[in-house]
Design an enzyme around this catalytic site. Sequence first.
Site, PDB file in Angstrom:
ATOM      1  N   LEU A   1      11.189   1.188   7.162  1.00  0.00           N
ATOM      2  CA  LEU A   1      10.586   1.621   5.912  1.00  0.00           C
ATOM      3  C   LEU A   1      11.381   2.792   5.350  1.00  0.00           C
ATOM      4  O   LEU A   1      11.794   3.688   6.091  1.00  0.00           O
ATOM      5  CB  LEU A   1       9.142   2.059   6.154  1.00  0.00           C
ATOM      6  CG  LEU A   1       8.372   2.490   4.898  1.00  0.00           C
ATOM      7  CD1 LEU A   1       8.150   1.296   3.979  1.00  0.00           C
ATOM      8  CD2 LEU A   1       7.050   3.127   5.279  1.00  0.00           C
TER       9      LEU A   1
ATOM     10  N   LYS B   1       6.575  -1.992   1.877  1.00  0.00           N
ATOM     11  CA  LYS B   1       5.396  -1.380   2.514  1.00  0.00           C
ATOM     12  C   LYS B   1       4.187  -2.298   2.325  1.00  0.00           C
ATOM     13  O   LYS B   1       3.312  -2.068   1.475  1.00  0.00           O
ATOM     14  CB  LYS B   1       5.130   0.012   1.951  1.00  0.00           C
ATOM     15  CG  LYS B   1       4.204   0.860   2.827  1.00  0.00           C
ATOM     16  CD  LYS B   1       4.177   2.289   2.325  1.00  0.00           C
ATOM     17  CE  LYS B   1       3.220   3.151   3.141  1.00  0.00           C
ATOM     18  NZ  LYS B   1       3.696   3.406   4.510  1.00  0.00           N
TER      19      LYS B   1
ATOM     20  N   TYR C   1       0.837  -1.209   0.000  1.00  0.00           N
ATOM     21  CA  TYR C   1       0.000   0.000   0.000  1.00  0.00           C
ATOM     22  C   TYR C   1       0.862   1.245   0.000  1.00  0.00           C
ATOM     23  O   TYR C   1       2.075   1.195   0.249  1.00  0.00           O
ATOM     24  CB  TYR C   1      -0.936   0.004   1.204  1.00  0.00           C
ATOM     25  CG  TYR C   1      -0.302   0.401   2.521  1.00  0.00           C
ATOM     26  CD1 TYR C   1      -0.494   1.688   3.053  1.00  0.00           C
ATOM     27  CD2 TYR C   1       0.481  -0.480   3.256  1.00  0.00           C
ATOM     28  CE1 TYR C   1       0.060   2.057   4.267  1.00  0.00           C
ATOM     29  CE2 TYR C   1       1.041  -0.122   4.465  1.00  0.00           C
ATOM     30  CZ  TYR C   1       0.837   1.152   4.965  1.00  0.00           C
ATOM     31  OH  TYR C   1       1.405   1.518   6.161  1.00  0.00           O
TER      32      TYR C   1
ATOM     33  N   GLU D   1      11.870   2.332  14.376  1.00  0.00           N
ATOM     34  CA  GLU D   1      10.993   3.402  13.894  1.00  0.00           C
ATOM     35  C   GLU D   1       9.723   3.423  14.723  1.00  0.00           C
ATOM     36  O   GLU D   1       9.541   2.598  15.623  1.00  0.00           O
ATOM     37  CB  GLU D   1      10.667   3.200  12.417  1.00  0.00           C
ATOM     38  CG  GLU D   1      10.048   1.852  12.095  1.00  0.00           C
ATOM     39  CD  GLU D   1      10.004   1.561  10.600  1.00  0.00           C
ATOM     40  OE1 GLU D   1      10.089   2.500   9.803  1.00  0.00           O
ATOM     41  OE2 GLU D   1       9.862   0.376  10.234  1.00  0.00           O
TER      42      GLU D   1
END
Length: 286
Positions: A206, A150, A33, A182
């Site tokens: 990411l 992702k 996505y 993260e």
Amino acid sequence: MSRTVYVNGEYCAEEDAKISIFDRGFLMADGVYEVTSVLDGKLVDFDGHAKRLERSLKELDMASPVTMDELLEIHRELVKRNDLEEGGIYLQITRGAPADRDFAFPDPATTPSSIVLFTQVKNLANAPAAQTGISVISIEDQRWARRDIKTVQLLYPSMGKMMAKAAGADDAWMVEDGQVTEGTSNNAYIVKGRKIITRQLSNDILHGITRAAVLRLAKEAQMEVEERGFTIEEAQDADEAFITSATTFVQPVVSIDGETIGTGKPGNIALRLREIYIEESRAKAI
């Protein structure tokens, strides 16, 4: 009035949108996505999101059901049909819906990929949290090893959001081998002695589109950037902390695990980066 959404080549009202129960995104989280922000009715950094989407699809050997030019037009049409001035567009591509559930990938020649897009209205540029800062807690990072892709495998980040909520905080920073990877849906940063510190790119995090833009802007503004890991203890001793993502832009962090960061208010570097990021985004949105 309901939103107009896009499902497998058709625009329709959200209440009429349908996906097969055999879709592998639903059964296997076998999908990727992107979320592209919209400011003043225009798309922010669409090219960056499109390139990352192509990379995610390639890493999973998944076919795209549309070209990137077609995808741009779908985004623009959704903005137009929903009269979207500020917010975001969520895009999801899955490996499609074979005739039955199976762990093995279906043949792409007979099972085309599925694609869904919808809009979300959201206050981005003047979000209240950007002026007050947010609080985060630390949690163990228990995600799979390919966080650079992702994917729609967002169960643990969702659990992290709920852990933060239960602790009276706004979000969580994930920790692996003693260092912050993260946030649950964002990249993490600290500032010490006017130096911006954030984890280096790898499969562990990411590759944020907003991250890339903010670090470039920081360097252009003669700010020092160091890409390396850092601990929660180092973060608690920092002068500032902040996160970046497509829908939060640059958002200050003022508390980590109950410890106040700096003055307990949004720091000057985070606020300046947010200001110049929004300025550039408005100027270059398409």
